[in-house]
Enzyme design. Sequence first.
Site, PDB file in Angstrom:
ATOM      1  N   ASP A  82     -10.447  -5.332  -1.042  1.00  0.00           N
ATOM      2  CA  ASP A  82      -9.417  -4.807  -0.143  1.00  0.00           C
ATOM      3  C   ASP A  82     -10.066  -4.013   0.984  1.00  0.00           C
ATOM      4  OD1 ASP A  82      -7.166  -3.769   1.034  1.00  0.00           O
ATOM      5  OD2 ASP A  82      -6.521  -2.582  -0.688  1.00  0.00           O
ATOM      6  N   MET A 111       0.852   5.178   0.003  1.00  0.00           N
ATOM      7  CA  MET A 111      -0.035   6.320   0.309  1.00  0.00           C
ATOM      8  C   MET A 111       0.806   7.585   0.386  1.00  0.00           C
ATOM      9  SD  MET A 111      -2.493   4.746   3.239  1.00  0.00           S
ATOM     10  CE  MET A 111      -2.967   3.024   3.292  1.00  0.00           C
ATOM     11  N   MET A 163     -12.641  -1.405  -3.229  1.00  0.00           N
ATOM     12  CA  MET A 163     -12.376  -1.137  -1.815  1.00  0.00           C
ATOM     13  C   MET A 163     -13.609  -1.539  -1.008  1.00  0.00           C
ATOM     14  SD  MET A 163      -9.289   0.068  -1.734  1.00  0.00           S
ATOM     15  CE  MET A 163      -9.311   0.218   0.053  1.00  0.00           C
ATOM     16  N   GLY A 190      -7.213   4.271   2.867  1.00  0.00           N
ATOM     17  CA  GLY A 190      -6.379   5.149   3.680  1.00  0.00           C
ATOM     18  C   GLY A 190      -5.779   4.528   4.938  1.00  0.00           C
ATOM     19  N   ASP A 244       0.831  -1.204   0.000  1.00  0.00           N
ATOM     20  CA  ASP A 244       0.000   0.000   0.000  1.00  0.00           C
ATOM     21  C   ASP A 244       0.866   1.254   0.000  1.00  0.00           C
ATOM     22  OD1 ASP A 244      -2.765  -0.979   0.153  1.00  0.00           O
ATOM     23  OD2 ASP A 244      -2.121  -1.867   2.052  1.00  0.00           O
ATOM     24  N   MET A 291      -2.289   4.587  -3.674  1.00  0.00           N
ATOM     25  CA  MET A 291      -3.293   5.551  -3.211  1.00  0.00           C
ATOM     26  C   MET A 291      -2.613   6.913  -3.244  1.00  0.00           C
ATOM     27  SD  MET A 291      -4.838   3.115  -0.257  1.00  0.00           S
ATOM     28  CE  MET A 291      -3.408   2.068  -0.394  1.00  0.00           C
ATOM     29  N   HIS A 331      -0.537  -1.191  -4.635  1.00  0.00           N
ATOM     30  CA  HIS A 331      -1.793  -0.434  -4.599  1.00  0.00           C
ATOM     31  C   HIS A 331      -1.455   1.025  -4.348  1.00  0.00           C
ATOM     32  CE1 HIS A 331      -5.852   0.257  -2.282  1.00  0.00           C
ATOM     33  NE2 HIS A 331      -5.799   0.948  -3.410  1.00  0.00           N
TER      34      HIS A 331
HETATM   35  C1  DX5 Z   1      -6.113   0.482   3.110  1.00  0.00           C
HETATM   36  C2  DX5 Z   1      -5.329  -0.506   2.289  1.00  0.00           C
HETATM   37  C3  DX5 Z   1      -5.528  -1.921   2.624  1.00  0.00           C
HETATM   38  C4  DX5 Z   1      -5.220  -2.296   4.040  1.00  0.00           C
HETATM   39  C5  DX5 Z   1      -6.123  -3.411   4.419  1.00  0.00           C
HETATM   40  O1  DX5 Z   1      -6.389   1.634   2.415  1.00  0.00           O
HETATM   41  O2  DX5 Z   1      -5.597  -0.362   0.914  1.00  0.00           O
HETATM   42  O3  DX5 Z   1      -4.762  -2.733   1.729  1.00  0.00           O
HETATM   43  O4  DX5 Z   1      -3.894  -2.715   4.235  1.00  0.00           O
HETATM   44  O5  DX5 Z   1      -5.956  -3.673   5.768  1.00  0.00           O
HETATM   45  P1  DX5 Z   1      -7.004  -4.575   6.571  1.00  0.00           P
HETATM   46  O6  DX5 Z   1      -6.945  -5.931   5.947  1.00  0.00           O
HETATM   47  O7  DX5 Z   1      -6.479  -4.525   7.949  1.00  0.00           O
HETATM   48  O8  DX5 Z   1      -8.329  -3.930   6.387  1.00  0.00           O
HETATM   49 ZN    ZN Z   2      -4.581  -1.832  -0.373  1.00  0.00          ZN
END
Ligand code: DX5
Ligand code: ZN
Length: 222
Positions: free
Chosen positions: A176, A38, A138, A143, A36, A69, A67
């Site tokens: 996700d 971000m 999602m 986030g 992830d 973001m 991923h």
């Molecule tokens: C959040 C991420 C997810 C996150 C999921 O924005 O995109 O990939 O890591 O974490 P869990 O499985 O704890 O919801």
């Molecule tokens: Zn993610």
Amino acid sequence: MTPSPIIAPSILAADFARLADAVHAIEGAADWVHVDVMDNHFVPNLTIGLPVVQSLRKATTIPFDVHLMITDPERWAPGYAEAGAYNVTFHAEATDDPVALAKTLRAAGSKAGLAIDRDTAIEPYLDLLPHVDTLLIMTIKAGFGGQKFLPGMLDKVREVRRRIDADSLEVRLEVDGGIAAETIEQAAEAGADAFVAGTAVYGAHDPARAIAELRALAGGVG
Ligand code: DX5
Ligand code: ZN
């Protein structure tokens, strides 16, 4: 027929001081490792970027599912493909031309993924499915890890699954957010075939075992 499920643990829930160990802990059990990225703009949170992905890539052979973001994915996404990511997913809300960016990513050597955040409708994107390899829905607001799964998002999953099957598309349908033993079955029933799990894997005493349990619940074997 839906292909066998992909389980993609998210290292967001791992110890950031020991990322190589975190990846080694899921080797032989996970299909992909979910990374992830971000940027504190597209989402309020800030995580890791390209230098960390480049270093971590050398530490394992597990395919990377990146991923993004971030805003301005046109500028940054190709670098992750060049760094050896298997799949690079950018957000629909962050670009005006997802088809062009998907093309750029494929040319740079990765698969291309499109992510749909909680408050974004899926309908405008259904016609784009032939242009991507992964469609990520999602099941939380993007986030932060550790949020509660939103079952209402499964309507989008069903809609995408219908289109993938109707048009015989080769697209992975990924969910996700809040995926765990209590939620993965409903996501699989709705038609998802790739599952990101952060807390459910890295919050477990034995991450490899947690993956095997999730896989069994999602309808997979082994
Ligand atoms: C959040 C991420 C997810 C996150 C999921 O924005 O995109 O990939 O890591 O974490 P869990 O499985 O704890 O919801
Ligand atoms: Zn993610």
